[in-house]
Design a protein around this motif. Sequence first.
Motif, short mmCIF file in Angstrom:
data_model
loop_
_atom_site.label_atom_id
_atom_site.label_comp_id
_atom_site.label_asym_id
_atom_site.label_seq_id
_atom_site.Cartn_x
_atom_site.Cartn_y
_atom_site.Cartn_z
N LEU A 175 0.81 -1.22 0.00
CA LEU A 175 0.00 0.00 0.00
C LEU A 175 0.84 1.27 0.00
CD1 LEU A 175 -2.90 -0.90 2.48
CD2 LEU A 175 -2.85 -1.08 -0.01
N GLY A 176 2.02 1.17 -0.57
CA GLY A 176 2.92 2.31 -0.59
C GLY A 176 2.38 3.52 -1.35
N GLN A 177 1.48 3.30 -2.30
CA GLN A 177 0.91 4.39 -3.08
C GLN A 177 -0.55 4.67 -2.73
OE1 GLN A 177 2.94 6.12 -5.44
NE2 GLN A 177 4.44 4.91 -4.28
N ALA A 178 -1.05 4.03 -1.70
CA ALA A 178 -2.47 4.15 -1.37
C ALA A 178 -2.86 5.58 -1.01
CB ALA A 178 -2.83 3.21 -0.23
N HIS A 179 -1.93 6.35 -0.47
CA HIS A 179 -2.25 7.72 -0.08
C HIS A 179 -2.54 8.62 -1.29
CE1 HIS A 179 2.03 7.90 -1.03
NE2 HIS A 179 1.90 9.22 -1.18
N LEU A 180 -2.21 8.14 -2.48
CA LEU A 180 -2.44 8.92 -3.69
C LEU A 180 -3.83 8.69 -4.29
CD1 LEU A 180 1.01 8.36 -5.47
CD2 LEU A 180 0.30 10.33 -4.10
N LEU A 181 -4.53 7.67 -3.79
CA LEU A 181 -5.82 7.31 -4.38
C LEU A 181 -6.84 8.44 -4.27
CD1 LEU A 181 -6.17 3.61 -3.20
CD2 LEU A 181 -5.75 4.41 -5.52
N ALA A 182 -6.90 9.08 -3.11
CA ALA A 182 -7.91 10.14 -2.93
C ALA A 182 -7.72 11.27 -3.93
CB ALA A 182 -7.84 10.67 -1.50
N GLU A 183 -6.47 11.56 -4.26
CA GLU A 183 -6.19 12.63 -5.21
C GLU A 183 -6.71 12.30 -6.61
OE1 GLU A 183 -2.24 14.83 -7.17
OE2 GLU A 183 -2.04 13.51 -5.43
N HIS A 184 -6.77 11.02 -6.91
CA HIS A 184 -7.21 10.57 -8.24
C HIS A 184 -8.54 9.84 -8.14
CE1 HIS A 184 -3.27 11.65 -9.81
NE2 HIS A 184 -2.73 11.01 -8.79
N ARG A 185 -9.40 10.32 -7.24
CA ARG A 185 -10.65 9.62 -6.94
C ARG A 185 -11.48 9.34 -8.18
NH1 ARG A 185 -15.63 10.87 -6.97
NH2 ARG A 185 -15.16 13.05 -7.40
N GLN A 186 -11.74 10.35 -8.99
CA GLN A 186 -12.64 10.17 -10.13
C GLN A 186 -12.10 9.13 -11.10
OE1 GLN A 186 -13.82 13.80 -12.07
NE2 GLN A 186 -15.01 12.76 -13.63
N LYS A 187 -10.82 9.22 -11.40
CA LYS A 187 -10.22 8.28 -12.34
C LYS A 187 -10.27 6.85 -11.79
CE LYS A 187 -5.94 7.37 -14.91
NZ LYS A 187 -4.56 7.84 -15.16
N VAL A 188 -9.95 6.72 -10.51
CA VAL A 188 -9.95 5.38 -9.89
C VAL A 188 -11.35 4.80 -9.86
CG1 VAL A 188 -9.56 4.12 -7.73
CG2 VAL A 188 -7.89 5.81 -8.51
N ASP A 189 -12.31 5.57 -9.40
CA ASP A 189 -13.66 5.05 -9.25
C ASP A 189 -14.32 4.78 -10.60
OD1 ASP A 189 -13.32 5.18 -6.55
OD2 ASP A 189 -14.47 7.01 -6.26
N GLU A 190 -14.11 5.66 -11.57
CA GLU A 190 -14.68 5.42 -12.89
C GLU A 190 -14.01 4.23 -13.57
OE1 GLU A 190 -14.58 9.03 -15.13
OE2 GLU A 190 -16.22 9.96 -13.98
N GLY A 191 -12.70 4.10 -13.36
CA GLY A 191 -12.00 2.94 -13.92
C GLY A 191 -12.50 1.64 -13.33
N ALA A 192 -12.76 1.65 -12.02
CA ALA A 192 -13.28 0.44 -11.37
C ALA A 192 -14.66 0.09 -11.90
CB ALA A 192 -13.32 0.66 -9.86
N PHE A 193 -15.51 1.11 -12.07
CA PHE A 193 -16.85 0.86 -12.60
C PHE A 193 -16.76 0.29 -14.02
CE2 PHE A 193 -20.55 2.21 -15.08
CZ PHE A 193 -21.57 1.63 -14.33
N ASP A 194 -15.93 0.87 -14.86
CA ASP A 194 -15.80 0.40 -16.23
C ASP A 194 -15.27 -1.03 -16.28
OD1 ASP A 194 -15.78 1.01 -19.18
OD2 ASP A 194 -13.65 0.56 -18.91
N THR A 195 -14.27 -1.32 -15.45
CA THR A 195 -13.70 -2.67 -15.41
C THR A 195 -14.75 -3.68 -14.95
OG1 THR A 195 -11.47 -1.84 -14.96
CG2 THR A 195 -11.92 -4.13 -14.36
N GLY A 196 -15.48 -3.33 -13.90
CA GLY A 196 -16.51 -4.23 -13.39
C GLY A 196 -17.65 -4.44 -14.36
N LEU A 197 -18.07 -3.36 -15.02
CA LEU A 197 -19.17 -3.46 -15.97
C LEU A 197 -18.79 -4.34 -17.15
CD1 LEU A 197 -21.99 -2.63 -16.91
CD2 LEU A 197 -20.98 -0.57 -17.91
N ARG A 198 -17.59 -4.17 -17.66
CA ARG A 198 -17.15 -4.99 -18.78
C ARG A 198 -17.03 -6.46 -18.39
NH1 ARG A 198 -15.76 -2.03 -23.13
NH2 ARG A 198 -15.50 0.22 -22.80
N ALA A 199 -16.52 -6.71 -17.20
CA ALA A 199 -16.40 -8.09 -16.72
C ALA A 199 -17.79 -8.72 -16.56
CB ALA A 199 -15.64 -8.12 -15.40
#
Length: 228
Positions: A175-199
């Motif tokens: 989790l060395g980069q986990a603190h950066l997730l909040a800064e990139h919230r929209q990209k992370v969350d939209e990417g997760a939705f797109d990945t899950g929807l396609r799967a």
Amino acid sequence: MARPRKPLLSRERIVETAGALVDAEGLGALSTRRLAGELGVSGPSLYNHFRTKDEILDAVADAVSAKIDLSMFAESDGRDWLTALHDWAVSYRAALADHPHIVPVLAQGPGRRPAGLRVADAVFGAMVRAGWPPAQATSIGALMRYFITGSALGSFARGFVDDETAYDPADYPHLGQAHLLAEHRQKVDEGAFDTGLRALLDGLRLQYEARGGASWASSGDGSAAAEA
């Protein structure tokens, strides 16, 4: 005759004001007293249009459901069922993303809400027309609701603090980069939705092809759709 100083009270004005209040401050901020104050009316006047606060919340939720695009499910639209499900899911999530505080109400299902029931009817009807047996069309509607509302209930990225000292590599070596997730919230969350929807859609496509697609006999149990 002089015009009234305030617009006449109506269901539409009550729903619009209640929705704005929920959007701004969350479900806990909505009370009939607070709503009446925002509208500049006495509390009892609300009951000429709604019997309870829950009825007002239902109407706010249904107003959000009414924003979901259903055009892809029209028989004249021409999109195949997978493309239609994808495009609808994107529209559904966008509507929820604009009004995240009402998602817990929507997640309970459509109940008697007209717009929510139109969503359920459109999804179920399109899946049956595509060849899915009714029972499995119901399951698809339920699955899509679970996935989409679940994705809108919270942010994965916001679940991590932006303090780089919070995740000691001795305890959390990955989790060395986990603190950066909040800064990139929209990209992370939209990417997760797109990945899950396609799967999810890829899995449905494989099931559809394995069972013979539109050649299936529609011999399901006649279940009603479970979408909202």
